[in-house]
Design a protein around this motif. Structure first.
Motif, mmCIF file in Angstrom:
data_model
loop_
_atom_site.group_PDB
_atom_site.id
_atom_site.type_symbol
_atom_site.label_atom_id
_atom_site.label_comp_id
_atom_site.label_asym_id
_atom_site.label_seq_id
_atom_site.Cartn_x
_atom_site.Cartn_y
_atom_site.Cartn_z
ATOM 1 N N ALA A 5 14.003 52.755 10.119
ATOM 2 C CA ALA A 5 13.176 53.620 10.954
ATOM 3 C C ALA A 5 12.618 52.866 12.073
ATOM 4 C CB ALA A 5 12.208 54.367 10.386
ATOM 5 N N PHE A 6 12.264 51.417 11.846
ATOM 6 C CA PHE A 6 11.525 50.794 12.893
ATOM 7 C C PHE A 6 12.694 50.335 13.766
ATOM 8 C CE2 PHE A 6 10.112 46.446 14.075
ATOM 9 C CZ PHE A 6 8.682 46.691 14.399
ATOM 10 N N ALA A 7 13.738 49.711 13.290
ATOM 11 C CA ALA A 7 14.994 49.140 14.093
ATOM 12 C C ALA A 7 15.210 50.512 15.083
ATOM 13 C CB ALA A 7 15.975 48.869 13.198
ATOM 14 N N MET A 8 15.389 51.560 14.566
ATOM 15 C CA MET A 8 15.810 52.626 15.518
ATOM 16 C C MET A 8 15.107 53.007 16.565
ATOM 17 S SD MET A 8 17.658 55.599 13.241
ATOM 18 C CE MET A 8 16.388 55.507 11.874
ATOM 19 N N THR A 9 13.708 52.728 16.315
ATOM 20 C CA THR A 9 12.358 53.096 17.390
ATOM 21 C C THR A 9 12.513 52.000 18.403
ATOM 22 O OG1 THR A 9 11.008 54.037 15.532
ATOM 23 C CG2 THR A 9 10.151 53.258 17.685
ATOM 24 N N LEU A 10 12.773 50.705 17.937
ATOM 25 C CA LEU A 10 12.819 49.690 18.887
ATOM 26 C C LEU A 10 14.215 49.832 19.800
ATOM 27 C CD1 LEU A 10 12.204 46.387 16.734
ATOM 28 C CD2 LEU A 10 10.568 47.748 18.436
ATOM 29 N N ALA A 11 15.364 50.113 19.259
ATOM 30 C CA ALA A 11 16.469 50.509 19.865
ATOM 31 C C ALA A 11 16.489 51.457 20.995
ATOM 32 C CB ALA A 11 17.854 50.535 18.921
ATOM 33 N N LEU A 12 15.798 52.567 20.627
ATOM 34 C CA LEU A 12 15.427 53.654 21.484
ATOM 35 C C LEU A 12 14.691 53.402 22.746
ATOM 36 C CD1 LEU A 12 15.360 56.761 18.934
ATOM 37 C CD2 LEU A 12 17.016 56.474 20.543
ATOM 38 N N HIS A 13 13.471 52.733 22.285
ATOM 39 C CA HIS A 13 12.616 52.156 23.166
ATOM 40 C C HIS A 13 13.498 51.287 24.325
ATOM 41 C CE1 HIS A 13 9.525 50.296 25.688
ATOM 42 N NE2 HIS A 13 10.045 49.371 25.156
ATOM 43 N N GLU A 14 14.104 50.227 23.840
ATOM 44 C CA GLU A 14 15.145 49.201 24.507
ATOM 45 C C GLU A 14 15.998 50.055 25.517
ATOM 46 O OE1 GLU A 14 16.616 46.323 21.718
ATOM 47 O OE2 GLU A 14 14.375 45.462 21.653
ATOM 48 N N ALA A 15 16.590 50.967 24.891
ATOM 49 C CA ALA A 15 17.462 52.154 25.791
ATOM 50 C C ALA A 15 16.786 52.634 26.555
ATOM 51 C CB ALA A 15 18.316 53.101 24.599
ATOM 52 N N GLY A 16 15.430 52.905 26.973
ATOM 53 C CA GLY A 16 14.873 53.500 27.913
ATOM 54 C C GLY A 16 14.606 55.023 27.632
ATOM 55 N N CYS A 17 14.324 55.171 26.186
ATOM 56 C CA CYS A 17 14.254 56.620 25.795
ATOM 57 C C CYS A 17 12.708 57.242 25.753
ATOM 58 C CB CYS A 17 14.861 57.021 24.427
ATOM 59 S SG CYS A 17 16.489 56.676 24.342
ATOM 60 N N PHE A 18 11.721 55.995 25.629
ATOM 61 C CA PHE A 18 10.554 56.267 25.709
ATOM 62 C C PHE A 18 9.735 55.018 25.949
ATOM 63 C CE2 PHE A 18 11.634 56.419 21.211
ATOM 64 C CZ PHE A 18 11.188 55.506 20.720
ATOM 65 N N THR A 19 8.455 54.976 26.546
ATOM 66 C CA THR A 19 7.786 54.149 26.732
ATOM 67 C C THR A 19 6.724 53.769 25.311
ATOM 68 O OG1 THR A 19 5.714 55.246 27.376
ATOM 69 C CG2 THR A 19 7.327 54.581 28.874
ATOM 70 N N TRP A 20 6.309 52.464 25.093
ATOM 71 C CA TRP A 20 5.426 52.091 23.937
ATOM 72 C C TRP A 20 4.341 53.147 24.181
ATOM 73 C CZ3 TRP A 20 8.126 51.032 20.489
ATOM 74 C CH2 TRP A 20 9.100 50.060 20.373
ATOM 75 N N GLY A 21 3.627 53.436 25.265
ATOM 76 C CA GLY A 21 2.778 54.459 25.344
ATOM 77 C C GLY A 21 2.963 55.706 24.627
ATOM 78 N N GLU A 22 3.984 56.425 25.175
ATOM 79 C CA GLU A 22 4.326 57.410 24.573
ATOM 80 C C GLU A 22 4.804 57.319 23.029
ATOM 81 O OE1 GLU A 22 7.123 59.494 28.057
ATOM 82 O OE2 GLU A 22 8.026 58.028 27.131
ATOM 83 N N TRP A 23 5.105 56.446 22.688
ATOM 84 C CA TRP A 23 5.338 56.038 21.209
ATOM 85 C C TRP A 23 4.095 56.000 20.520
ATOM 86 C CZ3 TRP A 23 7.984 57.005 17.232
ATOM 87 C CH2 TRP A 23 7.961 56.270 15.916
ATOM 88 N N ALA A 24 3.132 55.321 20.881
ATOM 89 C CA ALA A 24 1.631 55.291 20.308
ATOM 90 C C ALA A 24 1.295 56.524 20.342
ATOM 91 C CB ALA A 24 0.931 54.171 21.286
ATOM 92 N N GLN A 25 1.263 57.233 21.379
ATOM 93 C CA GLN A 25 0.548 58.622 21.365
ATOM 94 C C GLN A 25 1.153 59.558 20.296
ATOM 95 O OE1 GLN A 25 1.076 60.804 25.007
ATOM 96 N NE2 GLN A 25 -0.998 61.973 24.573
ATOM 97 N N CYS A 26 2.619 59.515 20.320
ATOM 98 C CA CYS A 26 3.356 60.187 19.304
ATOM 99 C C CYS A 26 2.861 59.871 17.786
ATOM 100 C CB CYS A 26 4.807 60.246 19.381
ATOM 101 S SG CYS A 26 5.741 61.364 18.407
ATOM 102 N N LEU A 27 3.018 58.532 17.555
ATOM 103 C CA LEU A 27 2.646 57.855 16.329
ATOM 104 C C LEU A 27 1.095 58.313 15.922
ATOM 105 C CD1 LEU A 27 3.338 56.508 13.576
ATOM 106 C CD2 LEU A 27 2.895 54.438 14.966
ATOM 107 N N GLY A 28 0.343 58.359 16.786
ATOM 108 C CA GLY A 28 -1.097 58.440 16.647
ATOM 109 C C GLY A 28 -1.425 59.967 16.404
#
Length: 108
Positions: free
Chosen positions: A30-53
């Motif tokens: 799950a961690f690796a998929m998240t990194l790969a999707l971010h690297e592919a430009g699917c979401f920013t770390w800010g969007e991810w942090a908000q969603c995870l929060g």
């Protein structure tokens, strides 16, 4: 670099001096998929942090269960994966887990 620019800076992320630590293979996946999707430009770390929060605030459960719920949520909200396809994969995963002996890797 702000706190949301790097996933290793997320509060509560289980890690040691070398980086994130995982109790089970699915957590690392799950961690690796998240990194790969971010690297592919699917979401920013800010969007991810908000969603995870939001997931962490919604219920008490182990950290990587929040991580997985946030990953499912963000890929559905951003139409990266259709909700129906995600549900089919979840059901397939549950069936595979049920037939896999304890301690063995789950394969679909």
């Amino acid at each position: 670099m702000s706190a949301c620019d790097n996933p290793r800076d997320l509060p509560g992320l289980p890690q040691d001096a070398e980086g994130p630590v995982f109790a089970a293979p699915w957590e690392a996946q799950a961690f690796a998929m998240t990194l790969a999707l971010h690297e592919a430009g699917c979401f920013t770390w800010g969007e991810w942090a908000q969603c995870l929060g939001a997931e962490i605030a919604s219920a008490e459960r182990p950290y990587y269960e929040h991580w997985l719920a946030a990953l499912e949520r963000i890929v559905t909200e951003k139409d990266i994966v259709a909700g129906e396809a995600l549900e089919q994969r979840r059901l397939a995963w549950e069936a595979a887990a049920a037939r896999t002996p304890h301690g063995q890797p789950i394969t679909l």
